[in-house]
Each structure stands twice: as C-alpha cells, then as structure tokens.
Scaffold this motif. Structure first.
Motif, PDB file in Angstrom:
ATOM      1  N   ALA A  52      33.865  45.210  31.996  1.00 41.05           N
ATOM      2  CA  ALA A  52      35.005  44.717  32.770  1.00 41.05           C
ATOM      3  C   ALA A  52      34.575  44.270  34.170  1.00 41.05           C
ATOM      4  O   ALA A  52      34.944  43.184  34.626  1.00 41.05           O
ATOM      5  CB  ALA A  52      36.084  45.787  32.866  1.00 41.05           C
ATOM      6  N   ASP A  53      33.771  45.094  34.841  1.00 39.81           N
ATOM      7  CA  ASP A  53      33.308  44.749  36.191  1.00 39.81           C
ATOM      8  C   ASP A  53      32.427  43.500  36.174  1.00 39.81           C
ATOM      9  O   ASP A  53      32.530  42.643  37.049  1.00 39.81           O
ATOM     10  CB  ASP A  53      32.529  45.915  36.811  1.00 39.81           C
ATOM     11  CG  ASP A  53      33.455  47.057  37.214  1.00 39.81           C
ATOM     12  OD1 ASP A  53      34.686  46.833  37.230  1.00 39.81           O
ATOM     13  OD2 ASP A  53      32.950  48.161  37.490  1.00 39.81           O
ATOM     14  N   LYS A  55      34.683  40.489  35.688  1.00 37.71           N
ATOM     15  CA  LYS A  55      35.471  40.185  36.888  1.00 37.71           C
ATOM     16  C   LYS A  55      34.593  39.465  37.919  1.00 37.71           C
ATOM     17  O   LYS A  55      35.010  38.488  38.535  1.00 37.71           O
ATOM     18  CB  LYS A  55      36.026  41.471  37.494  1.00 37.71           C
ATOM     19  CG  LYS A  55      37.388  41.848  36.916  1.00 37.71           C
ATOM     20  CD  LYS A  55      37.922  43.106  37.585  1.00 37.71           C
ATOM     21  CE  LYS A  55      38.748  43.916  36.620  1.00 37.71           C
ATOM     22  NZ  LYS A  55      38.791  45.341  36.973  1.00 37.71           N
ATOM     23  N   GLY A  97      35.401  35.793  36.786  1.00 39.10           N
ATOM     24  CA  GLY A  97      36.659  35.727  37.524  1.00 39.10           C
ATOM     25  C   GLY A  97      37.779  36.587  36.972  1.00 39.10           C
ATOM     26  O   GLY A  97      38.806  36.769  37.613  1.00 39.10           O
ATOM     27  N   SER A  98      37.603  37.135  35.768  1.00 41.02           N
ATOM     28  CA  SER A  98      38.670  37.932  35.166  1.00 41.02           C
ATOM     29  C   SER A  98      38.079  38.744  34.019  1.00 41.02           C
ATOM     30  O   SER A  98      37.005  38.421  33.508  1.00 41.02           O
ATOM     31  CB  SER A  98      39.770  37.004  34.634  1.00 41.02           C
ATOM     32  OG  SER A  98      40.560  37.672  33.683  1.00 41.02           O
ATOM     33  N   ASP A  99      38.773  39.827  33.614  1.00 40.04           N
ATOM     34  CA  ASP A  99      38.296  40.534  32.436  1.00 40.04           C
ATOM     35  C   ASP A  99      39.342  40.477  31.327  1.00 40.04           C
ATOM     36  O   ASP A  99      39.293  41.243  30.374  1.00 40.04           O
ATOM     37  CB  ASP A  99      37.900  41.979  32.768  1.00 40.04           C
ATOM     38  CG  ASP A  99      39.089  42.814  33.211  1.00 40.04           C
ATOM     39  OD1 ASP A  99      40.116  42.238  33.602  1.00 40.04           O
ATOM     40  OD2 ASP A  99      38.986  44.054  33.154  1.00 40.04           O
ATOM     41  N   ALA A 100      40.307  39.549  31.482  1.00 40.30           N
ATOM     42  CA  ALA A 100      41.330  39.370  30.452  1.00 40.30           C
ATOM     43  C   ALA A 100      40.774  38.471  29.354  1.00 40.30           C
ATOM     44  O   ALA A 100      40.678  37.261  29.515  1.00 40.30           O
ATOM     45  CB  ALA A 100      42.579  38.760  31.069  1.00 40.30           C
ATOM     46  N   LYS A 142      34.528  30.388  28.983  1.00 40.07           N
ATOM     47  CA  LYS A 142      35.622  30.020  29.873  1.00 40.07           C
ATOM     48  C   LYS A 142      35.997  28.576  29.608  1.00 40.07           C
ATOM     49  O   LYS A 142      35.166  27.672  29.709  1.00 40.07           O
ATOM     50  CB  LYS A 142      35.171  30.185  31.321  1.00 40.07           C
ATOM     51  CG  LYS A 142      36.306  30.104  32.322  1.00 40.07           C
ATOM     52  CD  LYS A 142      35.726  30.302  33.707  1.00 40.07           C
ATOM     53  CE  LYS A 142      36.809  30.688  34.702  1.00 40.07           C
ATOM     54  NZ  LYS A 142      36.209  31.011  35.991  1.00 40.07           N
ATOM     55  N   LYS A 168      40.864  30.003  30.966  1.00 37.18           N
ATOM     56  CA  LYS A 168      41.049  31.200  30.137  1.00 37.18           C
ATOM     57  C   LYS A 168      39.725  31.653  29.539  1.00 37.18           C
ATOM     58  O   LYS A 168      38.805  30.858  29.352  1.00 37.18           O
ATOM     59  CB  LYS A 168      42.030  30.894  28.999  1.00 37.18           C
ATOM     60  CG  LYS A 168      43.489  31.092  29.396  1.00 37.18           C
ATOM     61  CD  LYS A 168      44.396  31.004  28.178  1.00 37.18           C
ATOM     62  CE  LYS A 168      44.503  32.338  27.453  1.00 37.18           C
ATOM     63  NZ  LYS A 168      45.410  32.262  26.288  1.00 37.18           N
TER      64      LYS A 168
END
Lengths: 105, 157
Positions: B49-50, B53, B57-60, B137, B141
């Motif tokens: 996750a880190d 991010k 830019g995101s962990d979604a 990416k 998204k």
C-alpha cells in the motif's frame, strides 16, 4: 558501439520492433553476506534504464534492488525499420552507467 | 612564409575543434539521469500500500482481467523469477511490479513512451513464496493483476 555491460538486440517484424537487453550487473540488495568474511555486501543496483529509438524515448524505468542479477528486459514498440538504431542506457546507485546502441534487424 | 603561417593557423583551429568534438562526445556518452528524482519513498516502502501510494499516487486497485501476467507457478529459484506483463488497456502511463512478501515490495516502475506497447518482460527476486502484483495506471485509475508463486530457494538472502 561495443559495450562491456550491455547486450542489446532489436528485431522488427510486422511493423513492430522488439528490443531485448541483457545488462551485466550484480544487483546487490545490501542484505546478502559475504560467505568468507561474513560482512554485508554493500547495496549496488541499477536505478534506471532508458531506451531511445531515433532520439525518441521509448521506455523509461525506475528499478529497485529486487530486480534479478544481470537484468534482462524485453519490450516492443511500434515502428522501426531494419538499419535504424535503438539506444539503451543504464545508471546505478553509485552513479555508474553505460550506453549501448544496436541496429534493428 | 605566408603559407607556413596559414598552416599554423589551420593546425590551431583543427586542434581546437578537435577538443570541442571530444568534449561533446564525452557529454553524449556519459549516461545522465533522465528522471527528476528516483522515487526513494516508493522503493523504500515496506508495504504494498505504501509503495503504491508513493509510486503510483494511490493504493486503490481495481482487479482487472485486462492486465495479464505470465509467470511460472513454481519458479524454484527465487533469485530469478521471469515476469511478463501485458494488457489490452490503452493509454497506459505507468506499470509497477511488486512482490508482496519482499521486505521492499516494489521491484520497478516502467513508463512506456507513446510508441511502446504496454507490455514488459523482466526478471525479479522473490524472497519467499508470495504474490506478484502488476499495476497499470490508465486514465488516472489503477488496474491490477496478481499471481501467487511458490519458491523453494529464496532470492533475497
């Protein structure tokens, strides 16, 4: 250009060029111990690799030490004709690096 | 006498341009960093996750069948695990490869240029049996795919 550390090949087929690169590099994670002295081998890895075709950047990469020793990369881009050149550059965390070019076949 | 002077001048001039030529050549041959800054935060991160991010830019993540991984299931030697990733997605800006059980999960981020097909083959180290995750990416998204691999010899020790 002859290069000590890079083996670069580019082949074109059906309007697409496939580039294969093998870079000679230890890619030390900094977590491995020397078998004789028992000391940690200092971290040493390639940070970035860039590939250019006719001065146009085709691929930029950021790499970490978890890429295997002697990194092998392969990818494809559209265009490219026999006789044209591709260029590959690597740079490691010690600021060392090399550039090699290959003729597309 | 006059011709001799000219000869001197010519020699001087050619020596000067020669030096410039060498300098320019050296500048071209020395690899220089093209990236603004290597992503220390992302590569230093100790969780998936880190790392995502900081690096993407995101962990979604959205699980997507359009991201395809080709990895041997039992590579045995964790030091050299060949990974191939391809996609049917268009407009891929970046591709990240991660191994979730590695101390530093992020292996690399690839930025394909306009010409490049969003597909890569590379070899990574896998410390212990883990999931290999590919993240792409596209249009802001993140699409991902993962595959479990079993290694009998760890590749990071």
């Amino acid at each position: 250009m002859a290069s000590k550390s890079i083996k670069l090949k580019a082949k074109t087929e059906n309007g697409e060029t496939t580039v294969k690169a093998l870079i000679k590099h230890p890619m030390e994670t900094g977590r491995r111990k020397d078998k004789d002295s028992g000391e940690l081998i200092p971290i040493h890895y390639i940070k970035e690799v860039t590939c250019k075709y006719q001065d146009e950047t085709v691929l930029t990469t950021e790499l970490g030490p978890t890429i295997s020793k002697n990194p092998f990369l392969s990818f494809t881009f559209s265009g490219g004709a026999a006789g044209e050149t591709v260029e590959l550059t690597w740079l490691d965390n010690k600021g060392e690096g090399e550039t090699a070019s290959a003729t597309i076949s | 006498m006059k011709t001799d002077m000219k000869r001197r001048l010519f020699l001087k001039a050619s020596l000067a341009t020669g030096a410039v030529g060498i300098a320019a050549g050296a500048g071209l041959l020395t690899p220089r960093s093209v990236l603004a800054a290597w992503n220390t935060a992302a590569f230093g991160a100790e969780s998936v996750a880190d790392a995502l991010k900081a690096g993407m830019g995101s962990d979604a993540l959205t699980d997507s069948a359009e991201v395809m991984l080709d990895i041997p299931k039992n590579p045995e030697n964790g030091a050299v695990v060949p990974v191939a990733v391809t996609t049917t997605l268009s407009g891929v800006e970046s591709i990240a490869l991660l191994v979730d059980k590695n101390v530093k999960p992020l292996c690399g981020i690839f930025y394909p240029g306009k010409r490049m097909k969003p597909a890569m083959s590379i070899r990574v180290k896998v410390g212990e049996s883990a999931n290999i995750i590919a993240v792409m990416k596209s249009g802001g998204k993140l699409y991902s795919a993962k595959q479990a691999v079993t290694v009998t010899i760890g590749g990071c020790g």
